[in-house]
Scaffold this active site. Sequence first.
Site, PDB file in Angstrom:
ATOM      1  N   GLY A  12       0.829  -1.005   0.014  1.00 29.84           N
ATOM      2  CA  GLY A  12       0.184   0.005   0.202  1.00 29.84           C
ATOM      3  C   GLY A  12       0.967   1.323   0.029  1.00 29.84           C
ATOM      4  O   GLY A  12       0.298   2.244   0.414  1.00 29.84           O
ATOM      5  N   SER A  13       2.015   1.500  -0.680  1.00 28.78           N
ATOM      6  CA  SER A  13       2.825   2.407  -0.547  1.00 28.78           C
ATOM      7  C   SER A  13       2.127   3.663  -1.491  1.00 28.78           C
ATOM      8  O   SER A  13       2.009   4.822  -1.009  1.00 28.78           O
ATOM      9  CB  SER A  13       4.042   2.276  -1.089  1.00 28.78           C
ATOM     10  OG  SER A  13       4.136   2.127  -2.616  1.00 28.78           O
ATOM     11  N   ASN A 107      -5.883   3.134 -12.265  1.00 24.58           N
ATOM     12  CA  ASN A 107      -4.970   2.134 -11.847  1.00 24.58           C
ATOM     13  C   ASN A 107      -3.647   2.854 -12.192  1.00 24.58           C
ATOM     14  O   ASN A 107      -3.640   3.688 -13.037  1.00 24.58           O
ATOM     15  CB  ASN A 107      -5.052   0.720 -12.713  1.00 24.58           C
ATOM     16  CG  ASN A 107      -4.146  -0.252 -12.132  1.00 24.58           C
ATOM     17  OD1 ASN A 107      -3.843  -0.337 -11.096  1.00 24.58           O
ATOM     18  ND2 ASN A 107      -3.442  -0.997 -13.282  1.00 24.58           N
ATOM     19  N   HIS A 109       0.454   1.305 -13.363  1.00 19.06           N
ATOM     20  CA  HIS A 109       1.024   0.265 -13.734  1.00 19.06           C
ATOM     21  C   HIS A 109       2.345   0.710 -13.971  1.00 19.06           C
ATOM     22  O   HIS A 109       2.889   1.684 -14.473  1.00 19.06           O
ATOM     23  CB  HIS A 109       0.419  -0.281 -15.042  1.00 19.06           C
ATOM     24  CG  HIS A 109       1.196  -1.442 -15.661  1.00 19.06           C
ATOM     25  ND1 HIS A 109       0.824  -2.842 -14.838  1.00 19.06           N
ATOM     26  CD2 HIS A 109       2.112  -1.694 -16.460  1.00 19.06           C
ATOM     27  CE1 HIS A 109       1.576  -3.822 -15.623  1.00 19.06           C
ATOM     28  NE2 HIS A 109       2.181  -3.111 -16.535  1.00 19.06           N
TER      29      HIS A 109
HETATM   30  C1  GRF Z   1       2.983  -0.766  -7.830  1.00 18.03           C
HETATM   31  O1  GRF Z   1       4.210  -1.154  -8.337  1.00 18.03           O
HETATM   32  C2  GRF Z   1       1.922  -0.520  -8.955  1.00 18.03           C
HETATM   33  O2  GRF Z   1       2.360  -0.019 -10.095  1.00 18.03           O
HETATM   34  C3  GRF Z   1       1.455  -1.924  -9.124  1.00 18.03           C
HETATM   35  O3  GRF Z   1       1.589  -2.825  -7.907  1.00 18.03           O
HETATM   36  C4  GRF Z   1       2.443  -1.959  -7.126  1.00 18.03           C
HETATM   37  C5  GRF Z   1       1.793  -1.707  -5.813  1.00 18.03           C
HETATM   38  O4  GRF Z   1       2.691  -1.165  -5.034  1.00 18.03           O
HETATM   39  N1  GRF Z   1       0.210  -2.058  -9.519  1.00 18.03           N
HETATM   40  P1  GRF Z   1       2.081  -0.659  -3.514  1.00 18.03           P
HETATM   41  O5  GRF Z   1       1.379  -1.458  -2.819  1.00 18.03           O
HETATM   42  O6  GRF Z   1       1.383   0.602  -3.829  1.00 18.03           O
HETATM   43  O7  GRF Z   1       3.189  -0.419  -2.575  1.00 18.03           O
END
Ligand code: GRF
Length: 190
Positions: A12-13, A107, A109
Amino acid sequence: MPNLGVLISGRGSNMTSIHQRIQSNELNATIAVVISNKASATGLAYARDQGIPVQVFEPSEFETNDDYESALVACLVAHKVDLVVLAGYMKLVGDPMLTAFAGRMVNIHPSLLPSFKGLNAQQQALDYGVKVSGCTAHYVVKEMDAGPIIMQAAVAVQDDDTVESLSDRILFQEHQIYFLAIQIALTHLD
Ligand code: GRF
């Protein structure tokens, strides 16, 4: 104030970063609810600490995927969510969510779409040998990682990059652009 519903599956960063951009008045919104499809998602601790409403819906608790997604939709509607924000939500979105939040779901990505869709995008970039990768904020449509692009950031790939080092630099850029892309999506809501 527009309401965000943030869906996570892991650390969840991006959710944390969005919340911090709200607290520093860089994003005009409220996180109305954080939903995870995994009770073990480590990002849930931050949300709980911050007093953000948290819900866990494990798909295995439901008879069908549509039942699972209908529960998500009901939860998001109950929290008056205007925009659904996928933030490391590692599950394909199906018809109940796509219908309820058409044009209202975004989203992020970790590649420059349309290159390197799907899982392990950073490893795909290294394997291909591209010299520039990055991240893409986009609207969610039925086809994975394929909706209209809102914003992108480029990251140079270095000769000695590992998947970890490249992922870290891409993640830093995710945190720079996602809140801006959300702001743009919010201004386009009817
Ligand atoms: C990120 O790299 C995002 O692009 C991908 O999943 C990862 C999630 O990271 N969809 P976080 O959970 O937000 O730290």
